[in-house]
Design a protein around this motif. Structure first.
Motif, PDB file in Angstrom:
ATOM      1  N   GLN A 174      15.773 -21.272  -5.458  1.00  0.00           N
ATOM      2  CA  GLN A 174      15.081 -20.105  -4.930  1.00  0.00           C
ATOM      3  C   GLN A 174      14.791 -20.237  -3.440  1.00  0.00           C
ATOM      4  OE1 GLN A 174      11.663 -18.418  -6.776  1.00  0.00           O
ATOM      5  NE2 GLN A 174      12.704 -17.969  -8.697  1.00  0.00           N
ATOM      6  N   MET A 175      14.778 -21.452  -2.948  1.00  0.00           N
ATOM      7  CA  MET A 175      14.548 -21.659  -1.518  1.00  0.00           C
ATOM      8  C   MET A 175      15.802 -21.384  -0.691  1.00  0.00           C
ATOM      9  SD  MET A 175      11.363 -22.447  -1.285  1.00  0.00           S
ATOM     10  CE  MET A 175      11.176 -23.173   0.355  1.00  0.00           C
ATOM     11  N   ILE A 176      16.932 -21.241  -1.373  1.00  0.00           N
ATOM     12  CA  ILE A 176      18.201 -20.993  -0.678  1.00  0.00           C
ATOM     13  C   ILE A 176      18.585 -19.537  -0.858  1.00  0.00           C
ATOM     14  CG2 ILE A 176      20.629 -21.623  -0.504  1.00  0.00           C
ATOM     15  CD1 ILE A 176      19.910 -24.321  -1.760  1.00  0.00           C
ATOM     16  N   ASN A 177      18.644 -18.796   0.220  1.00  0.00           N
ATOM     17  CA  ASN A 177      19.048 -17.401   0.168  1.00  0.00           C
ATOM     18  C   ASN A 177      20.534 -17.274   0.464  1.00  0.00           C
ATOM     19  OD1 ASN A 177      16.458 -16.282  -0.350  1.00  0.00           O
ATOM     20  ND2 ASN A 177      15.917 -16.556   1.794  1.00  0.00           N
ATOM     21  N   PHE A 178      21.200 -16.343  -0.232  1.00  0.00           N
ATOM     22  CA  PHE A 178      22.593 -16.059   0.085  1.00  0.00           C
ATOM     23  C   PHE A 178      22.706 -14.597   0.503  1.00  0.00           C
ATOM     24  CE2 PHE A 178      21.907 -15.878  -4.504  1.00  0.00           C
ATOM     25  CZ  PHE A 178      22.354 -14.614  -4.835  1.00  0.00           C
ATOM     26  N   VAL A 233       6.873 -22.407 -10.290  1.00  0.00           N
ATOM     27  CA  VAL A 233       7.652 -22.270  -9.056  1.00  0.00           C
ATOM     28  C   VAL A 233       7.051 -21.177  -8.170  1.00  0.00           C
ATOM     29  CG1 VAL A 233       9.880 -21.557  -8.109  1.00  0.00           C
ATOM     30  CG2 VAL A 233       9.793 -23.134 -10.037  1.00  0.00           C
ATOM     31  N   LEU A 234       6.721 -20.037  -8.743  1.00  0.00           N
ATOM     32  CA  LEU A 234       6.180 -18.924  -7.967  1.00  0.00           C
ATOM     33  C   LEU A 234       4.823 -19.263  -7.357  1.00  0.00           C
ATOM     34  CD1 LEU A 234       7.100 -15.954 -10.333  1.00  0.00           C
ATOM     35  CD2 LEU A 234       8.224 -16.608  -8.202  1.00  0.00           C
ATOM     36  N   VAL A 235       3.987 -19.954  -8.115  1.00  0.00           N
ATOM     37  CA  VAL A 235       2.664 -20.330  -7.598  1.00  0.00           C
ATOM     38  C   VAL A 235       2.800 -21.311  -6.441  1.00  0.00           C
ATOM     39  CG1 VAL A 235       0.517 -21.549  -8.143  1.00  0.00           C
ATOM     40  CG2 VAL A 235       1.454 -19.871  -9.761  1.00  0.00           C
ATOM     41  N   VAL A 236       3.655 -22.307  -6.598  1.00  0.00           N
ATOM     42  CA  VAL A 236       3.862 -23.286  -5.523  1.00  0.00           C
ATOM     43  C   VAL A 236       4.428 -22.612  -4.285  1.00  0.00           C
ATOM     44  CG1 VAL A 236       5.191 -25.322  -4.830  1.00  0.00           C
ATOM     45  CG2 VAL A 236       4.118 -25.241  -7.084  1.00  0.00           C
ATOM     46  N   GLN A 237       5.389 -21.724  -4.475  1.00  0.00           N
ATOM     47  CA  GLN A 237       5.985 -21.030  -3.329  1.00  0.00           C
ATOM     48  C   GLN A 237       4.952 -20.179  -2.604  1.00  0.00           C
ATOM     49  OE1 GLN A 237       9.288 -18.940  -5.080  1.00  0.00           O
ATOM     50  NE2 GLN A 237      10.721 -20.586  -4.622  1.00  0.00           N
ATOM     51  N   LEU A 250       1.616 -20.564  -2.576  1.00  0.00           N
ATOM     52  CA  LEU A 250       0.532 -21.356  -1.986  1.00  0.00           C
ATOM     53  C   LEU A 250       0.995 -22.226  -0.828  1.00  0.00           C
ATOM     54  CD1 LEU A 250      -1.414 -22.485  -5.183  1.00  0.00           C
ATOM     55  CD2 LEU A 250      -2.032 -20.668  -3.576  1.00  0.00           C
ATOM     56  N   LEU A 251       2.181 -22.808  -0.957  1.00  0.00           N
ATOM     57  CA  LEU A 251       2.626 -23.782   0.044  1.00  0.00           C
ATOM     58  C   LEU A 251       3.643 -23.241   1.044  1.00  0.00           C
ATOM     59  CD1 LEU A 251       3.013 -26.996  -2.160  1.00  0.00           C
ATOM     60  CD2 LEU A 251       1.016 -26.183  -0.873  1.00  0.00           C
ATOM     61  N   PHE A 252       4.392 -22.224   0.661  1.00  0.00           N
ATOM     62  CA  PHE A 252       5.462 -21.751   1.536  1.00  0.00           C
ATOM     63  C   PHE A 252       5.321 -20.278   1.913  1.00  0.00           C
ATOM     64  CE2 PHE A 252       7.102 -25.328  -0.868  1.00  0.00           C
ATOM     65  CZ  PHE A 252       7.661 -26.122   0.115  1.00  0.00           C
ATOM     66  N   ALA A 253       4.240 -19.640   1.469  1.00  0.00           N
ATOM     67  CA  ALA A 253       3.999 -18.228   1.779  1.00  0.00           C
ATOM     68  C   ALA A 253       5.172 -17.343   1.383  1.00  0.00           C
ATOM     69  CB  ALA A 253       3.693 -18.057   3.270  1.00  0.00           C
ATOM     70  N   ASP A 254       5.855 -17.724   0.310  1.00  0.00           N
ATOM     71  CA  ASP A 254       6.974 -16.936  -0.201  1.00  0.00           C
ATOM     72  C   ASP A 254       6.440 -16.066  -1.333  1.00  0.00           C
ATOM     73  OD1 ASP A 254       9.390 -15.878  -0.795  1.00  0.00           O
ATOM     74  OD2 ASP A 254      10.370 -17.749  -1.368  1.00  0.00           O
ATOM     75  N   GLY A 255       6.047 -14.841  -0.978  1.00  0.00           N
ATOM     76  CA  GLY A 255       5.350 -13.976  -1.918  1.00  0.00           C
ATOM     77  C   GLY A 255       3.862 -14.029  -1.649  1.00  0.00           C
TER      78      GLY A 255
END
Length: 228
Positions: free
Chosen positions: A59-63, A95-99, A101-106
């Motif tokens: 999910q961290m890799i966008n295409f 995965v969504l919670v970590v993203q 909280l830590l990566f501001a993805d969402g």
């Protein structure tokens, strides 16, 4: 605002709907927590960890899909096929919670919507399709790959549909619902192809080595053999 990515950001939905979706997500995840106990044992727990790690990494890799638009693996169907719908929903939720909280993805205020769409709707849709096509999946690697592809494609479109419905009910992004629907369904039909291919390759790779670790093939009893 450009509503072409599955992860909702803060401000896309109004406050009442955001709260309602947070409640829905909490209830759904709570049910998954209770039901997941039946699927977790010394053999499947490590697999669940690997699935969550894999989904997080991909999910961290966008295409690229179109100029200015990109997509990534959602992972609902992949998780459901490998570890079951309840454990799968928990994997995607983590995965969504970590993203968020830590990566501001969402956005944090949109976490309920993102969990509802990707962890609950997506995983459930992918699993139901896979179960409906299970007879094809156990015929061989080709059948399993086809089932994984279709499940992932449907998972992607239905998760996108959840986004569209939610935006129609309480969208606050200033974009007309018709444009949102066109972008989401059009782009995620293309994203679904990539999702399907990645899911098919991953599932068949696991099944070729340890078919007993693939939840869809194990069923409720002994492991099923993937016939070549």
């Amino acid at each position: 605002m450009s509503p072409v990515a599955m992860h909702m950001s803060d401000g896309l939905l109004n406050a009442p709907l955001s709260v309602a979706l947070l409640v829905i997500a909490a209830v759904g995840v709570g049910i998954a927590l209770v039901r997941a106990r039946a699927d977790l044992d010394d053999r499947t727990a490590p697999m669940a960890g690997l699935v969550a790690t894999f989904i997080f990494a991909v999910q961290m890799i966008n295409f690229p899909i179109l100029p200015g638009a990109s997509g990534h693996l959602l992972g609902g169907a992949l998780a459901a096929i490998l570890v079951g719908p309840y454990v799968g929903a928990l994997c995607v939720t983590i995965v969504l919670v970590v993203q968020a909280l830590l990566f501001a993805d969402g956005g944090l205020t949109a976490l309920g919507a993102n969990v509802t769409n990707m962890a609950l709707i997506g995983t459930a849709a992918g699993f139901l399709v896979a179960v409906a096509l299970r007879k094809l999946a156990v015929r061989g690697k080709g059948g399993l790959a086809a089932v994984a592809f279709v499940s992932a494609f449907v998972n992607t479109l239905l998760a996108a549909t959840g986004f569209v419905v939610e935006y129609a009910i309480g969208g606050a992004g200033g974009v007309e619902i018709g444009k949102v629907a066109l972008l989401m369904w059009g782009l995620h039909a293309l994203i679904g192809i990539g999702e399907g291919l990645i899911t098919a390759v991953t599932v068949t790779s696991v099944a070729s080595i340890r078919p007993d670790l693939v939840h869809l093939l194990r069923g409720n009893a002994k492991p099923l053999e993937v016939r070549s």
